[in-house]
Design a protein around this motif. Sequence first.
Motif, PDB file in Angstrom:
ATOM      1  N   TYR A  40       0.965  -1.247   0.003  1.00 24.02           N
ATOM      2  CA  TYR A  40      -0.022   0.119   0.054  1.00 24.02           C
ATOM      3  C   TYR A  40       0.854   1.174  -0.085  1.00 24.02           C
ATOM      4  N   ILE A  41       0.479   2.225  -0.651  1.00 27.34           N
ATOM      5  CA  ILE A  41       1.316   3.702  -0.663  1.00 27.34           C
ATOM      6  C   ILE A  41       0.066   4.777  -0.193  1.00 27.34           C
ATOM      7  N   SER A  42       0.884   5.575   0.829  1.00 25.60           N
ATOM      8  CA  SER A  42       0.159   6.637   1.397  1.00 25.60           C
ATOM      9  C   SER A  42      -0.665   7.646   0.394  1.00 25.60           C
ATOM     10  N   GLN A  43       0.223   8.114  -0.528  1.00 24.95           N
ATOM     11  CA  GLN A  43       0.002   8.901  -1.361  1.00 24.95           C
ATOM     12  C   GLN A  43       0.327   8.761  -2.878  1.00 24.95           C
ATOM     13  N   VAL A  44      -0.506   9.199  -3.621  1.00 26.29           N
ATOM     14  CA  VAL A  44      -0.402   9.408  -5.154  1.00 26.29           C
ATOM     15  C   VAL A  44      -0.704  10.650  -5.514  1.00 26.29           C
ATOM     16  N   VAL A  45      -0.264  11.773  -5.669  1.00 21.25           N
ATOM     17  CA  VAL A  45      -0.406  13.051  -6.107  1.00 21.25           C
ATOM     18  C   VAL A  45      -0.182  13.377  -7.378  1.00 21.25           C
ATOM     19  N   TYR A  46      -1.270  14.364  -7.935  1.00 18.89           N
ATOM     20  CA  TYR A  46      -1.216  14.740  -9.494  1.00 18.89           C
ATOM     21  C   TYR A  46      -0.335  15.968  -9.279  1.00 18.89           C
ATOM     22  N   VAL A  47       0.958  15.836 -10.279  1.00 15.72           N
ATOM     23  CA  VAL A  47       1.594  16.872 -10.363  1.00 15.72           C
ATOM     24  C   VAL A  47       1.319  17.677 -11.702  1.00 15.72           C
ATOM     25  N   ASP A  48       1.491  16.857 -12.772  1.00 19.59           N
ATOM     26  CA  ASP A  48       0.658  17.423 -13.978  1.00 19.59           C
ATOM     27  C   ASP A  48      -0.079  16.432 -15.005  1.00 19.59           C
ATOM     28  N   GLU A  49      -0.250  16.809 -16.028  1.00 17.76           N
ATOM     29  CA  GLU A  49      -0.914  15.513 -16.916  1.00 17.76           C
ATOM     30  C   GLU A  49      -0.036  14.428 -17.266  1.00 17.76           C
ATOM     31  N   LEU A 104       6.444  21.028  -3.860  1.00 18.51           N
ATOM     32  CA  LEU A 104       5.860  19.645  -4.115  1.00 18.51           C
ATOM     33  C   LEU A 104       5.806  18.603  -2.763  1.00 18.51           C
ATOM     34  N   PHE A 105       7.332  18.897  -2.338  1.00 19.11           N
ATOM     35  CA  PHE A 105       7.558  18.128  -1.056  1.00 19.11           C
ATOM     36  C   PHE A 105       6.815  18.625   0.309  1.00 19.11           C
ATOM     37  N   GLU A 106       6.733  20.001   0.228  1.00 16.17           N
ATOM     38  CA  GLU A 106       5.801  20.463   1.322  1.00 16.17           C
ATOM     39  C   GLU A 106       4.291  20.376   1.098  1.00 16.17           C
ATOM     40  N   ARG A 107       4.091  20.482   0.105  1.00 13.20           N
ATOM     41  CA  ARG A 107       2.387  20.363  -0.103  1.00 13.20           C
ATOM     42  C   ARG A 107       1.975  18.520   0.106  1.00 13.20           C
ATOM     43  N   MET A 108       2.948  17.924  -0.156  1.00  9.13           N
ATOM     44  CA  MET A 108       2.811  16.472   0.124  1.00  9.13           C
ATOM     45  C   MET A 108       2.917  16.111   1.657  1.00  9.13           C
ATOM     46  N   ARG A 109       3.787  16.858   2.376  1.00  6.37           N
ATOM     47  CA  ARG A 109       4.087  16.800   3.661  1.00  6.37           C
ATOM     48  C   ARG A 109       2.968  17.033   4.643  1.00  6.37           C
ATOM     49  N   ALA A 110       2.367  18.258   4.117  1.00  4.98           N
ATOM     50  CA  ALA A 110       1.029  18.705   4.724  1.00  4.98           C
ATOM     51  C   ALA A 110      -0.142  17.746   4.582  1.00  4.98           C
ATOM     52  N   GLN A 111      -0.158  17.128   3.521  1.00  4.81           N
ATOM     53  CA  GLN A 111      -1.425  16.376   3.247  1.00  4.81           C
ATOM     54  C   GLN A 111      -1.117  14.964   3.867  1.00  4.81           C
ATOM     55  N   LEU A 112       0.054  14.754   3.937  1.00  6.16           N
ATOM     56  CA  LEU A 112       0.431  13.313   4.658  1.00  6.16           C
ATOM     57  C   LEU A 112       0.089  13.488   6.260  1.00  6.16           C
ATOM     58  N   ALA A 113       0.256  14.778   6.872  1.00 10.04           N
ATOM     59  CA  ALA A 113       0.007  15.106   8.152  1.00 10.04           C
ATOM     60  C   ALA A 113      -1.376  14.859   8.556  1.00 10.04           C
ATOM     61  N   GLY A 114      -2.594  15.057   7.461  1.00 10.81           N
ATOM     62  CA  GLY A 114      -3.720  14.927   7.604  1.00 10.81           C
ATOM     63  C   GLY A 114      -4.070  13.515   7.635  1.00 10.81           C
ATOM     64  N   ILE A 115      -3.429  12.833   6.599  1.00 11.45           N
ATOM     65  CA  ILE A 115      -3.795  11.364   6.505  1.00 11.45           C
ATOM     66  C   ILE A 115      -3.178  10.617   7.681  1.00 11.45           C
ATOM     67  N   ALA A 116      -1.939  10.938   8.114  1.00  5.39           N
ATOM     68  CA  ALA A 116      -1.538  10.201   9.272  1.00  5.39           C
ATOM     69  C   ALA A 116      -2.399  10.515  10.521  1.00  5.39           C
ATOM     70  N   SER A 117      -2.745  11.719  10.907  1.00  5.24           N
ATOM     71  CA  SER A 117      -3.634  12.121  12.043  1.00  5.24           C
ATOM     72  C   SER A 117      -4.815  11.240  12.165  1.00  5.24           C
ATOM     73  N   LEU A 118      -5.437  11.090  10.844  1.00  7.01           N
ATOM     74  CA  LEU A 118      -6.865  10.460  10.646  1.00  7.01           C
ATOM     75  C   LEU A 118      -6.814   9.116  11.027  1.00  7.01           C
TER      76      LEU A 118
END
Length: 447
Positions: free
Chosen positions: A36-45, A96-110
Amino acid sequence: MTEAAPKLRSIRACLEGAIPAIMATCAPDGTPNVAYISQVVYVDEGHVALSFQFFNKTRQNILANPWANVLVLDPVTARFYRLHLRYLRTETAGALFERMRAQLAGIASLSGMAEVFQLKGSDVYAVERVEAVPGEGLAPAAPRADLLGAVRLCSQRLARCGTLAELLQAVLAGLQEHLGVQHALVLMLDAAAGHLYTVASLGYARSGVGSEIRLGQGVIGVAAREGTPVRISHMTHAALYSHVVRSSLQAPGAAAGLEIPYPGLPAPHSQLAVPLVSCGRVLGVLFVESPLDLQFRYPEEDALATLAGQLAAAIDLLQAAAEPLEAAQPAPAAPPASGPALCVRHFTANDSVFVGDDYLIKGVAGAIFAKLLRDHGATGRVDFTNRELRLDPRIRLPDVADNLEARLLLLQRRLQESSTPIRIEKTGRGRFRLCLGAPVRLEEMPG
């Protein structure tokens, strides 16, 4: 006829992090591995980014063999899609790294794993192909809002504005009426001081006008520092990415009593901060939040980024435009202020201002207020112009992007919210008036 392969952009709902993705890799000897992978983030097309958190078998395989498949699921339609990926690089800093780190914080807390889920890097992959996995799915949900129509209506409101106050009122009203946003802030950047200050708010018990966020602090500070939208779709308690400013996050060495309380929700479940960028410069941040999960997805981010771009361009245009002076409106007849003098203390070290014992404002806005009272005390004048403020070296406006209109608006609103009988009123383009309801005694303090 063979059905065309879906575009990556059309399946962005699968990349919200609501349901973990499954990643398949292969070792050089042909041994497969599935995880399983925690994040798959859209960067561009043509690219996605995957979260690198552990140096495990998946990581070892990718470094030896850069090809991978990732299976993602649309949380509404229950349709699966397979991404055929090729590893390119790992980023350990930047937007990109900071955006993913912020989103991961939400997933981890949840998931209750905030201490385990630590982002080590953002692995960027080229998307070689998107494959729809055969199978029956559910009907797609109806759009929550006509976002394109909403953006058009908001844009029309912004286009009719001629002052910063009108722009801020229009964007917040548009967000509420056309996009269903109930809590929002607009903050301007003070690059020299390294912080943002709130100039307008929507939906809070207190306005928070004048409250500050340091660059890099919370989703707002990260969005401004990196110049990229930062979005959290789930509840997070991670202090670094919670926007709520508390005493524990007060800047080191900050004087007690000089912080205006921040107005944010006590338990935000969805947050989106979009930088206001014009001509490559970050002017501020447009921030929205909600007590509900998954309120700001990729389409909402697109809509707010569009509005933020127009708002930033309009602010920049107003700031750069010449200031032809209109004739000042005649001052209303009023008896001279009487009664005991109101003591206003101006601390020159940081331009903080206290009215009586109550803190009012600091920084450039405080320097402006002190100048007005100083000149009034010396000559009795009450009418002033923006131009003279820009020419006064004691105010210490920056040479570029001084945001004078924002400072004046901040001061005006702080005075309106205070109990002091002092107000600032606009009397024409580039002109304003100091209105005193009581005599004032200005005391200049050295520190």
